[in-house]
Design an enzyme around this catalytic site. Structure first.
Site, PDB file in Angstrom:
ATOM      1  N   ASP A  49      -5.565  -0.682  -2.278  1.00 50.21           N
ATOM      2  CA  ASP A  49      -6.269  -1.582  -3.196  1.00 50.21           C
ATOM      3  C   ASP A  49      -7.600  -2.081  -2.642  1.00 50.21           C
ATOM      4  O   ASP A  49      -7.911  -1.914  -1.459  1.00 50.21           O
ATOM      5  CB  ASP A  49      -5.411  -2.821  -3.440  1.00 50.21           C
ATOM      6  CG  ASP A  49      -5.405  -3.754  -2.221  1.00 50.21           C
ATOM      7  OD1 ASP A  49      -5.194  -3.252  -1.097  1.00 50.21           O
ATOM      8  OD2 ASP A  49      -5.636  -4.961  -2.385  1.00 50.21           O
ATOM      9  N   GLY A  96       0.780  -1.238   0.000  1.00 54.28           N
ATOM     10  CA  GLY A  96       0.000   0.000   0.000  1.00 54.28           C
ATOM     11  C   GLY A  96       0.807   1.281   0.000  1.00 54.28           C
ATOM     12  O   GLY A  96       0.361   2.292  -0.524  1.00 54.28           O
ATOM     13  N   ARG A 123      -5.085   0.309  -7.161  1.00 54.05           N
ATOM     14  CA  ARG A 123      -3.937   0.975  -6.536  1.00 54.05           C
ATOM     15  C   ARG A 123      -3.443   2.137  -7.392  1.00 54.05           C
ATOM     16  O   ARG A 123      -2.855   3.087  -6.881  1.00 54.05           O
ATOM     17  CB  ARG A 123      -2.758  -0.003  -6.374  1.00 54.05           C
ATOM     18  CG  ARG A 123      -2.975  -1.110  -5.370  1.00 54.05           C
ATOM     19  CD  ARG A 123      -1.651  -1.835  -5.139  1.00 54.05           C
ATOM     20  NE  ARG A 123      -1.822  -3.140  -4.522  1.00 54.05           N
ATOM     21  CZ  ARG A 123      -1.935  -3.349  -3.210  1.00 54.05           C
ATOM     22  NH1 ARG A 123      -1.921  -2.333  -2.378  1.00 54.05           N
ATOM     23  NH2 ARG A 123      -2.075  -4.568  -2.736  1.00 54.05           N
ATOM     24  N   PHE A 182     -13.940   2.771   3.850  1.00 54.53           N
ATOM     25  CA  PHE A 182     -12.915   2.070   3.088  1.00 54.53           C
ATOM     26  C   PHE A 182     -12.528   2.906   1.874  1.00 54.53           C
ATOM     27  O   PHE A 182     -13.377   3.372   1.127  1.00 54.53           O
ATOM     28  CB  PHE A 182     -13.422   0.689   2.657  1.00 54.53           C
ATOM     29  CG  PHE A 182     -12.318  -0.223   2.222  1.00 54.53           C
ATOM     30  CD1 PHE A 182     -11.511  -0.845   3.162  1.00 54.53           C
ATOM     31  CD2 PHE A 182     -12.050  -0.425   0.877  1.00 54.53           C
ATOM     32  CE1 PHE A 182     -10.459  -1.668   2.762  1.00 54.53           C
ATOM     33  CE2 PHE A 182     -11.009  -1.254   0.477  1.00 54.53           C
ATOM     34  CZ  PHE A 182     -10.216  -1.868   1.428  1.00 54.53           C
ATOM     35  N   VAL A 183     -11.223   3.095   1.705  1.00 56.72           N
ATOM     36  CA  VAL A 183     -10.738   3.942   0.605  1.00 56.72           C
ATOM     37  C   VAL A 183      -9.798   3.159  -0.310  1.00 56.72           C
ATOM     38  O   VAL A 183      -9.192   2.162   0.104  1.00 56.72           O
ATOM     39  CB  VAL A 183     -10.024   5.212   1.138  1.00 56.72           C
ATOM     40  CG1 VAL A 183     -11.000   6.139   1.833  1.00 56.72           C
ATOM     41  CG2 VAL A 183      -8.862   4.858   2.068  1.00 56.72           C
ATOM     42  N   ASP A 207      -5.811   2.116  10.466  1.00 55.07           N
ATOM     43  CA  ASP A 207      -7.237   1.913  10.744  1.00 55.07           C
ATOM     44  C   ASP A 207      -7.349   1.533  12.226  1.00 55.07           C
ATOM     45  O   ASP A 207      -7.367   2.408  13.097  1.00 55.07           O
ATOM     46  CB  ASP A 207      -7.759   0.833   9.792  1.00 55.07           C
ATOM     47  CG  ASP A 207      -9.251   0.599   9.885  1.00 55.07           C
ATOM     48  OD1 ASP A 207      -9.927   1.366  10.595  1.00 55.07           O
ATOM     49  OD2 ASP A 207      -9.767  -0.340   9.262  1.00 55.07           O
TER      50      ASP A 207
HETATM   51  P1  5GP Z   1      -5.037  -1.683  10.754  1.00 56.39           P
HETATM   52  O1  5GP Z   1      -4.167  -2.790  11.277  1.00 56.39           O
HETATM   53  O2  5GP Z   1      -4.562  -0.324  11.169  1.00 56.39           O
HETATM   54  O3  5GP Z   1      -6.491  -1.893  11.091  1.00 56.39           O
HETATM   55  O4  5GP Z   1      -5.000  -1.783   9.193  1.00 56.39           O
HETATM   56  C1  5GP Z   1      -3.884  -1.399   8.470  1.00 56.39           C
HETATM   57  C2  5GP Z   1      -3.836  -2.026   7.116  1.00 56.39           C
HETATM   58  O5  5GP Z   1      -5.140  -2.419   6.633  1.00 56.39           O
HETATM   59  C3  5GP Z   1      -3.332  -0.990   6.132  1.00 56.39           C
HETATM   60  O6  5GP Z   1      -1.925  -1.005   6.051  1.00 56.39           O
HETATM   61  C4  5GP Z   1      -4.021  -1.393   4.851  1.00 56.39           C
HETATM   62  O7  5GP Z   1      -3.259  -2.394   4.202  1.00 56.39           O
HETATM   63  C5  5GP Z   1      -5.333  -2.004   5.314  1.00 56.39           C
HETATM   64  N1  5GP Z   1      -6.418  -0.982   5.297  1.00 56.39           N
HETATM   65  C6  5GP Z   1      -6.988  -0.395   6.375  1.00 56.39           C
HETATM   66  N2  5GP Z   1      -7.945   0.465   5.980  1.00 56.39           N
HETATM   67  C7  5GP Z   1      -7.960   0.419   4.618  1.00 56.39           C
HETATM   68  C8  5GP Z   1      -8.741   1.109   3.621  1.00 56.39           C
HETATM   69  O8  5GP Z   1      -9.609   1.945   3.870  1.00 56.39           O
HETATM   70  N3  5GP Z   1      -8.455   0.796   2.325  1.00 56.39           N
HETATM   71  C9  5GP Z   1      -7.503  -0.128   1.969  1.00 56.39           C
HETATM   72  N4  5GP Z   1      -7.333  -0.356   0.668  1.00 56.39           N
HETATM   73  N5  5GP Z   1      -6.760  -0.782   2.890  1.00 56.39           N
HETATM   74  C10 5GP Z   1      -6.987  -0.509   4.192  1.00 56.39           C
END
Ligand code: 5GP
Length: 193
Positions: free
Chosen positions: A174, A59, A180, A167-168, A118
């Site tokens: 992606d 990402g 991407r 979700f973005v 997130d």
């Molecule tokens: P976390 O562990 O903070 O919940 O999630 C982190 C990872 O989840 C990010 O590095 C990314 O790969 C994925 N992720 C979290 N939110 C999003 C989102 O809104 N869009 C996308 N494409 N990936 C996300």
């Protein structure tokens, strides 16, 4: 070299016009302006001790590309790849290291370059993993932080944008490995997975 026909028209590209690609959350000019600011701050903060930038694949590949060029220091760049267990749009916090770093972190000033935070569980795991390698310092530069979603306390030294908890996609992010290569950050308007 000719650029005829390549000038930006302002109209959405074919990719941006797809029904699964929702509204713009952070535009391309906003991204570039903020990344320039982050680059200036990082250049000042790390003067005399060039950082080792650690990008989290996949990402962060586009953010790393732009951010590294906004840093006016002889920084080194490495990548690691992680995959989180869980559903496509929700992480479980259990992280598997798919590709580890090539360089030694001992006594290095490490700056983790992350696409989006997130729940924060992925980053929290990564910080513990990297700290075990005894860097001189470990800081984080996250392009996006989702508001109100963090399930752990994180010390984020540099943040690009705080965005709503949706979700973005785009600018490296992606859905099922697609989208991407959109230039801006968009809401994902496709079917919920
Ligand atoms: P976390 O562990 O903070 O919940 O999630 C982190 C990872 O989840 C990010 O590095 C990314 O790969 C994925 N992720 C979290 N939110 C999003 C989102 O809104 N869009 C996308 N494409 N990936 C996300």
């Amino acid at each position: 070299m000719t650029t005829a026909g390549n000038e930006p028209t302002g109209a959405p590209s074919r990719l941006e016009a797809r029904p699964e690609v929702g509204k713009v959350i952070v535009s391309e000019p906003e991204l570039q302006a903020r990344i320039a600011e982050l680059g200036t701050r990082i250049t000042e903060d790390y003067a005399g001790r060039p950082p080792l930038l650690v990008g989290v694949l996949k990402g962060a590949f586009m953010f790393m590309s732009d951010l590294s060029r906004a840093i006016d220091l002889p920084a080194e760049i490495d990548f690691m790849a992680v995959s989180s267990y869980g559903s496509a749009t929700r992480t479980s916090g259990v992280v598997r290291i798919v590709k580890d770093l090539d360089v030694d972190l001992l006594d290095r000033d490490v700056l983790v370059v992350e696409d989006i935070v997130d729940s924060g569980l992925t980053l929290s795991y990564l910080q513990r993993y990297l700290l075990a390698r005894r860097p001189a310092s470990l800081e984080v530069c996250a392009l996006l932080v989702k508001e109100g979603q963090q399930r752990t306390t994180l010390d984020l030294r540099y943040v690009g944008f705080h965005i709503p908890a949706e979700f973005v996609v785009g600018y490296g992010l992606d859905v099922d490995e697609r989208l991407r290569n959109i230039k801006a950050i968009h809401a994902y308007a496709g079917p919920a997975s």
